[in-house]
Design a protein around this motif. Sequence first.
Motif, PDB file in Angstrom:
ATOM      1  N   GLY A  27    -113.585   0.988  21.560  1.00 56.13           N
ATOM      2  CA  GLY A  27    -113.975   1.982  20.566  1.00 56.13           C
ATOM      3  C   GLY A  27    -112.784   2.566  19.837  1.00 56.13           C
ATOM      4  O   GLY A  27    -112.804   2.720  18.602  1.00 56.13           O
ATOM      5  N   GLN A  28    -111.725   2.886  20.575  1.00 60.37           N
ATOM      6  CA  GLN A  28    -110.541   3.466  19.946  1.00 60.37           C
ATOM      7  C   GLN A  28    -109.839   2.472  19.028  1.00 60.37           C
ATOM      8  O   GLN A  28    -109.335   2.845  17.958  1.00 60.37           O
ATOM      9  CB  GLN A  28    -109.584   3.969  21.025  1.00 60.37           C
ATOM     10  N   ASN A  29    -109.808   1.217  19.402  1.00 55.73           N
ATOM     11  CA  ASN A  29    -109.227   0.205  18.517  1.00 55.73           C
ATOM     12  C   ASN A  29    -110.075  -0.003  17.271  1.00 55.73           C
ATOM     13  O   ASN A  29    -109.546  -0.270  16.186  1.00 55.73           O
ATOM     14  CB  ASN A  29    -109.060  -1.114  19.272  1.00 55.73           C
ATOM     15  N   THR A  30    -111.396   0.116  17.419  1.00 50.73           N
ATOM     16  CA  THR A  30    -112.276   0.025  16.257  1.00 50.73           C
ATOM     17  C   THR A  30    -112.020   1.187  15.309  1.00 50.73           C
ATOM     18  O   THR A  30    -111.918   1.007  14.083  1.00 50.73           O
ATOM     19  CB  THR A  30    -113.757   0.029  16.698  1.00 50.73           C
ATOM     20  N   ILE A  31    -111.903   2.378  15.872  1.00 50.62           N
ATOM     21  CA  ILE A  31    -111.624   3.559  15.055  1.00 50.62           C
ATOM     22  C   ILE A  31    -110.282   3.432  14.350  1.00 50.62           C
ATOM     23  O   ILE A  31    -110.132   3.836  13.184  1.00 50.62           O
ATOM     24  CB  ILE A  31    -111.694   4.826  15.933  1.00 50.62           C
ATOM     25  N   ASP A  32    -109.299   2.872  15.025  1.00 49.60           N
ATOM     26  CA  ASP A  32    -107.992   2.662  14.402  1.00 49.60           C
ATOM     27  C   ASP A  32    -108.116   1.819  13.132  1.00 49.60           C
ATOM     28  O   ASP A  32    -107.512   2.148  12.096  1.00 49.60           O
ATOM     29  CB  ASP A  32    -107.057   1.969  15.397  1.00 49.60           C
ATOM     30  N   LEU A  33    -108.909   0.759  13.193  1.00 53.78           N
ATOM     31  CA  LEU A  33    -109.083  -0.099  12.015  1.00 53.78           C
ATOM     32  C   LEU A  33    -109.867   0.603  10.918  1.00 53.78           C
ATOM     33  O   LEU A  33    -109.541   0.487   9.733  1.00 53.78           O
ATOM     34  CB  LEU A  33    -109.780  -1.403  12.414  1.00 53.78           C
ATOM     35  N   ILE A  34    -110.894   1.335  11.307  1.00 55.73           N
ATOM     36  CA  ILE A  34    -111.698   2.052  10.322  1.00 55.73           C
ATOM     37  C   ILE A  34    -110.874   3.111   9.615  1.00 55.73           C
ATOM     38  O   ILE A  34    -110.967   3.294   8.389  1.00 55.73           O
ATOM     39  CB  ILE A  34    -112.936   2.680  11.004  1.00 55.73           C
ATOM     40  N   ALA A  35    -110.048   3.824  10.368  1.00 62.37           N
ATOM     41  CA  ALA A  35    -109.238   4.902   9.793  1.00 62.37           C
ATOM     42  C   ALA A  35    -108.243   4.379   8.761  1.00 62.37           C
ATOM     43  O   ALA A  35    -107.804   5.133   7.885  1.00 62.37           O
ATOM     44  CB  ALA A  35    -108.504   5.642  10.908  1.00 62.37           C
ATOM     45  N   ARG A  36    -107.896   3.112   8.845  1.00 62.60           N
ATOM     46  CA  ARG A  36    -106.944   2.533   7.893  1.00 62.60           C
ATOM     47  C   ARG A  36    -107.593   2.210   6.542  1.00 62.60           C
ATOM     48  O   ARG A  36    -106.889   1.917   5.568  1.00 62.60           O
ATOM     49  CB  ARG A  36    -106.325   1.260   8.487  1.00 62.60           C
ATOM     50  N   ALA A  37    -108.927   2.212   6.506  1.00 60.35           N
ATOM     51  CA  ALA A  37    -109.655   1.967   5.244  1.00 60.35           C
ATOM     52  C   ALA A  37    -110.848   2.916   5.202  1.00 60.35           C
ATOM     53  O   ALA A  37    -111.992   2.496   5.069  1.00 60.35           O
ATOM     54  CB  ALA A  37    -110.096   0.515   5.157  1.00 60.35           C
ATOM     55  N   ARG A  38    -110.555   4.206   5.349  1.00 58.03           N
ATOM     56  CA  ARG A  38    -111.588   5.210   5.581  1.00 58.03           C
ATOM     57  C   ARG A  38    -112.686   5.203   4.514  1.00 58.03           C
ATOM     58  O   ARG A  38    -113.866   5.394   4.835  1.00 58.03           O
ATOM     59  CB  ARG A  38    -110.930   6.601   5.660  1.00 58.03           C
ATOM     60  N   ASP A  39    -112.338   4.979   3.278  1.00 59.14           N
ATOM     61  CA  ASP A  39    -113.329   5.054   2.198  1.00 59.14           C
ATOM     62  C   ASP A  39    -114.318   3.900   2.219  1.00 59.14           C
ATOM     63  O   ASP A  39    -115.337   3.950   1.524  1.00 59.14           O
ATOM     64  CB  ASP A  39    -112.622   5.096   0.835  1.00 59.14           C
ATOM     65  N   ASP A  40    -114.033   2.873   3.005  1.00 58.41           N
ATOM     66  CA  ASP A  40    -114.923   1.712   3.062  1.00 58.41           C
ATOM     67  C   ASP A  40    -116.116   1.929   3.989  1.00 58.41           C
ATOM     68  O   ASP A  40    -117.034   1.110   4.004  1.00 58.41           O
ATOM     69  CB  ASP A  40    -114.152   0.475   3.554  1.00 58.41           C
TER      70      ASP A  40
END
Length: 391
Positions: A15-28
């Motif tokens: 989950g934390q690794n998924t959040i890391d990726l999402i946070a890098r393209a937050r507007d998507d």
Amino acid sequence: MARRISIFGATGSIGQNTIDLIARARDDYDVVALTGAGNIAQLAQDATDLNAQVAVTAHDHLLEDLRLALSGTGIDAAAGQQAIKEAAGRPVDWAMSAIIGAAGLAPGVEILKQGATLALANKESLVCAGKLILETAAANDAHILPVDSEHSAIFQALIGEDIDAVERIIITASGGAFRDWPLDQLADATLAQASSHPNWDMGQRITIDSASMFNKAMEVIETREYFGIAPEKIEVLIHPQSMIHALVGFKDGALMAHIGPSDMRHAIGFALHHPHRRSLPVERLDLAKIGNFEFRAPDDVRWPALRLARDVMARGGMSGAVFNAAKEIALDGFIEGRLQFPQMAEVVEEVLDGLIMDTGLIDATMTLDNVAQVDHLARQTAKAVIKKRAG
């Protein structure tokens, strides 16, 4: 338009690794639901940072703590298994299933019912109820993308290929903390030693499962269920470097290998962006610097879990649910100091031998309720076996 996504098991390593990726393209992304267990501070922080609609803890008694942590954010707070199931019913385009254990099965089914894409990191879903999961996906035109590094590797190696041309599938295993230990010392292995992985940074339970190879046994069963490959075509190789995650062998003798760093963001990112490939913040391997890849055959004496997985696949039905439940209770027994390291496999085998002969139980129609009943019975049986050994 932003993709609607949810993460089940947000506070764990996947989950934390998924959040890391999402946070890098937050507007998507438009984050709908995040769920976790006891780490309320992390769950609330992530929900706030991602502006989630709802945050859910699995523990009812922590609801007030979660509400307090989310006070003033406008984010809904909820608790308990029913709340997690309801969160899974909120419409999304994509969801990560990273809840550990059989508890991840029901929300995964709910996600599939709405026709969403399920990124599946919960091993237990396919092991306990593979037929149900795959049939639910097919009935609702939903998609399942594997997130385990091994199954993601197999999936990628099979893109554009005919499954009928596959001669064998090889999944690799690091061998875990005790791959080089003398066999006669395994009974003295401590919890701290079993909780330290030589290659991967994971949670305690899955790290111990890596040392016992129960995680690899689960992955063998997953491979059978997800790819529909005959059990005798599935092989396991010890690969200490953990850089070749799987190989697919074809009937012309060719082997196609997937090579990548020991970083779960690769498999997560592949599932998140599928069918496209996007840049990921993972190490680029220098093969000349690495120099060599090492392989060895697994030892069933050191890792009896692999033999038990073959027994489960031969029996079929809901024997996978028995296997998983007994494994989870045996793991609890080791963590709590009631079992020695090798005794985990002994408990699982005793439970399988005791329950797998009950054909009415194992071959009942695969529904969530029936899987839950089998799971409960296997857990109670495993607890009784451990108690008998201690007494």
